[in-house]
Design a protein around this motif. Structure first.
Motif, PDB file in Angstrom:
ATOM      1  N   GLU A  65      -4.460   7.232  -6.586  1.00 28.06           N
ATOM      2  CA  GLU A  65      -3.754   7.239  -4.843  1.00 28.06           C
ATOM      3  C   GLU A  65      -3.955   7.696  -3.993  1.00 28.06           C
ATOM      4  N   GLY A  66      -4.178   9.077  -4.489  1.00 24.14           N
ATOM      5  CA  GLY A  66      -4.310  10.328  -3.172  1.00 24.14           C
ATOM      6  C   GLY A  66      -2.737  11.069  -2.763  1.00 24.14           C
ATOM      7  N   TYR A  67      -1.664  11.236  -4.192  1.00 22.03           N
ATOM      8  CA  TYR A  67       0.019  11.119  -4.136  1.00 22.03           C
ATOM      9  C   TYR A  67      -0.546  12.786  -3.973  1.00 22.03           C
TER      10      TYR A  67
ATOM     11  N   ARG B 177       6.582   0.241  -5.024  1.00 25.05           N
ATOM     12  CA  ARG B 177       5.317  -0.019  -4.562  1.00 25.05           C
ATOM     13  C   ARG B 177       4.586  -0.626  -5.949  1.00 25.05           C
ATOM     14  N   ALA B 178       4.624  -0.146  -7.324  1.00 29.53           N
ATOM     15  CA  ALA B 178       3.408  -0.388  -8.057  1.00 29.53           C
ATOM     16  C   ALA B 178       4.234  -0.485  -9.270  1.00 29.53           C
ATOM     17  N   LEU B 179       4.221  -1.777 -10.393  1.00 29.99           N
ATOM     18  CA  LEU B 179       4.913  -2.001 -11.349  1.00 29.99           C
ATOM     19  C   LEU B 179       3.335  -1.669 -12.487  1.00 29.99           C
TER      20      LEU B 179
ATOM     21  N   PRO C 177       0.949  -1.322   0.414  1.00 33.73           N
ATOM     22  CA  PRO C 177      -0.132  -0.234   0.014  1.00 33.73           C
ATOM     23  C   PRO C 177       0.772   0.859  -0.330  1.00 33.73           C
ATOM     24  N   ARG C 178      -0.060   2.405   0.131  1.00 33.13           N
ATOM     25  CA  ARG C 178       0.464   3.273  -0.573  1.00 33.13           C
ATOM     26  C   ARG C 178       1.321   4.270   1.326  1.00 33.13           C
ATOM     27  N   ARG C 179       2.367   4.430   1.339  1.00 33.85           N
ATOM     28  CA  ARG C 179       3.046   4.842   2.908  1.00 33.85           C
ATOM     29  C   ARG C 179       3.993   6.315   2.328  1.00 33.85           C
ATOM     30  N   SER C 180       3.705   6.798   1.804  1.00 32.51           N
ATOM     31  CA  SER C 180       4.390   8.317   1.702  1.00 32.51           C
ATOM     32  C   SER C 180       3.726   9.307   0.554  1.00 32.51           C
TER      33      SER C 180
END
Length: 624
Positions: free
Chosen positions: A461-463, A436-438, A377-380
């Protein structure tokens, strides 16, 4: 210290429609400054629910300490939401005012001074700025003689200089966003342009305003700023004068030729001397006119870099400390969602999820189909997008360096693959280097299509911001923290440059160096209305608010090859977003084939075609 229970009881009567920032420069952190900060904090906290007080300390104290060594820190023990900022060695008072305003985050920003705050109706001023959405300057009554003496200076500089204006003003966020992107921002916070753009509404002070302490050095610096910013007007006048000289030279040339034809006998050398003089004067007149207008265009296109540096800050900001009526729940649901995402990520790694673009169509975005292969999952708050295709050992080495550089937790790596067939992006390796993702593009298009896939995914994803770095190993990943710092500072577009101070270009092919410096960068800078030095680099950063602006619209089918990079370079400064160049290092391999997808006649013709369309503004959204 104010009673917390009393503050809770009074919360309902306080203004809560907007976030208010009160900014002030304290040239001396003495008892008067401490009293001013305490009084302002008491005043604002009693009338507004969401507020901050931004105090700029211009340079280090004699003992070398920063805000933590200032008497002003005593105010932090009594009041919440105070920020003490120390700049680098900047002694220009108006530049410090700019720093105070630029670092403020409020919907409405009030700018005042230690000497004037007590004589102002700051609460009423804040509400009027919010209600009218106009910038307001408080003025004092004064004699006409002083204003008349400044009228000539106003005409020359292009700014309406009024000695009755105080140092207290209020600005709405929308107005500030446009002004802060300009090179003359520190002047526009004080003076109105004669053209009427960035207009300032003037309101009389509610009572007598203390006279300013005379500071001749400050006034000399202000005169210098006004003279520097009046250069385009002076150059225009010079170009007109030079053109008139060339016209007079042409008339004189005709006179000389007329005399030569009418007279039978002329003094020896008369014709030659006069023709040389008239033609020389004409040539110089045309040359000076052309050079002057060219320099004017350069002034019009350039935007200033950040002219101050915040080197230290101490604060106790907690905007929601006393607010109990927020109707959102944050902690527990997010933990449960993260747990579900972590479990789902393991399954997705075994079976990539196809995305046909339909989820983005509801937003009005056109995104090619692609596969999503998430590992965690997203961490940053930020994403590092790495476009690549068949880069083999180069991409693996770059991802390894990114992982080893300690960026985990500060930025999430997202690889945007154009369809590699070299096995360089196997799942175990991506897990090992914490990708994180490809994202594997399966739809049509090349680089711009890959970037559309990655940017759409990151925004959904909310970045809050996206950094992009080419996956061919030429760029130094040690520059990523500088892009993160730019995004943290509120920059909306940061462009890498090997040509500015701190940057380095190693083994750059001569043909590329000439093409960048003499063709690509100058022409894109003209369209962008801001000077860029290294416009072909894909190493850059965007804020989410820039990419989501409806006037930008990056998710369109016209962006297939290299169009998106050129378009996003020029669009940010066209719309008044904050831009900056970041020094980076770019290394080309020595005695090896250059790793690039721009090769041959076709690749270079595509690049020139994109440049031409960008110059014509063909990529701007229709009707915007």
């Amino acid at each position: 210290m104010p009673d917390d229970r009393a503050l809770d009881t009074a919360a309902a009567s306080r203004q809560g429609d907007f976030l208010l920032s009160v900014a002030m420069v304290c040239a001396r952190d003495d008892a008067a400054a401490v009293a001013a900060v305490n009084a302002l904090a008491e005043l604002v906290s009693s009338h507004f629910r969401f507020w901050e007080l931004v105090v700029v300390i211009p340079f280090p104290r004699e003992d070398g300490s920063g805000p933590t060594g200032s008497p002003l820190t005593a105010a932090l023990a009594r009041y919440q939401n105070i920020r003490l900022l120390r700049t680098a060695d900047v002694r220009n008072f108006y530049r410090l005012r700019l720093a105070a305003v630029a670092e403020s985050i409020g919907d409405v920003v009030l700018l005042t001074s230690v000497e004037e705050y007590a004589a102002m109706d700051l609460v009423g001023l804040a509400n009027r700025v919010y209600q009218t959405d106009r910038a307001i300057v408080v003025s004092r009554p004064g004699g006409r003689v002083t204003s008349a003496m400044l009228s000539l200076a106003s005409m020359v500089s292009g700014y309406r200089i009024n000695a009755q204006d105080t140092q207290t003003a209020g600005y709405p966020r929308g107005w500030l966003s446009l002004v802060l992107a300009r090179p003359d921002a520190e002047l526009l916070l004080r003076f109105e342009q004669l053209s009427g753009r960035f207009a300032l509404r003037r309101e009389p002070a509610p009572g007598p305003v203390p006279a300013r302490r005379r500071n001749h050095l400050r006034r000399l610096r202000l005169v210098g700023e006004l003279m520097a910013n009046s250069a385009p007007r002076v150059l225009r006048g010079l170009s007109v004068l030079a053109f008139l000289v060339s016209v007079m030279a042409a008339i004189y040339t005709l006179y000389v030729l007329g005399v030569w034809m009418a007279k039978d006998h002329l003094a020896e050398g008369w014709l030659t001397t006069n023709l040389v003089q008239s033609l020389t004067a004409g040539f110089l007149g045309i040359a000076v006119a052309a050079i002057s207008m060219g320099i004017v265009k350069v002034f019009e296109r350039l935007e200033g870099e950040l002219r101050y540096t915040i080197v230290d800050e101490i604060n106790n900001v907690d905007l929601f400390r006393d607010i109990q009526d927020l109707n959102v729940e944050i902690t527990a649901p997010r933990r449960r969602r993260s747990a579900r995402r972590a479990e789902a990520a393991e399954e997705r790694l075994m079976s990539p999820i196809p995305c046909d673009g339909a989820p983005f169509a509801a937003r009005g975005w056109s995104v090619p189909s692609f596969l999503i292969d998430e590992t965690r999952p997203r961490r940053s708050p930020y994403a590092l997008v790495v476009p690549t295709i068949n880069e083999g050992a180069r991409i693996r080495r770059q991802l390894r360096e990114t992982h080893d550089s300690g960026l985990a937790g500060r930025i999430d790596v997202i690889v945007a693959d154009g369809g590699s067939a070299d096995g360089s992006l196997d799942a175990p390796f991506l897990r090992e280097v914490d990708v994180r993702a490809l994202l594997v593009k399966t739809g049509p298009g090349k680089l711009s299509a890959q970037l559309r896939c990655a940017y759409a995914y990151a925004l959904v994803e909310g970045y809050e911001g996206i950094v992009t770095i080419d996956g061919n190993g030429k760029d130094d990943v040690e520059g990523v923290p500088r892009f993160i710092a730019a995004l943290d500072a509120g920059i909306d577009y940061a462009q890498a440059s090997r040509f500015i101070k701190g940057g380095e270009g190693i083994n750059t092919p001569l043909t590329r160096l000439v093409a960048i410096r003499l063709v690509h960068a100058p022409f894109l800078s003209l369209v962008a209305r801001r000077w860029f030095t290294d416009t072909t680099q894909g190493y850059r950063a965007y804020s989410a608010r820039y990419l989501l602006d409806p006037r930008v619209q990056p998710f369109r089918d016209i962006f297939l090859r290299y169009e998106l990079l050129a378009y996003l370079t020029v669009r940010a400064s066209q719309l008044g977003y904050r831009t900056v160049e970041v020094p980076t290092r770019r290394v080309y391999p020595k005695n090896e084939k250059t790793p690039t997808k721009i090769a041959g006649v076709s690749g270079h013709s595509d690049l020139l075609n994109v440049l031409w369309k960008t110059l014509r503004n063909d990529y701007a959204p229709p009707g915007v």
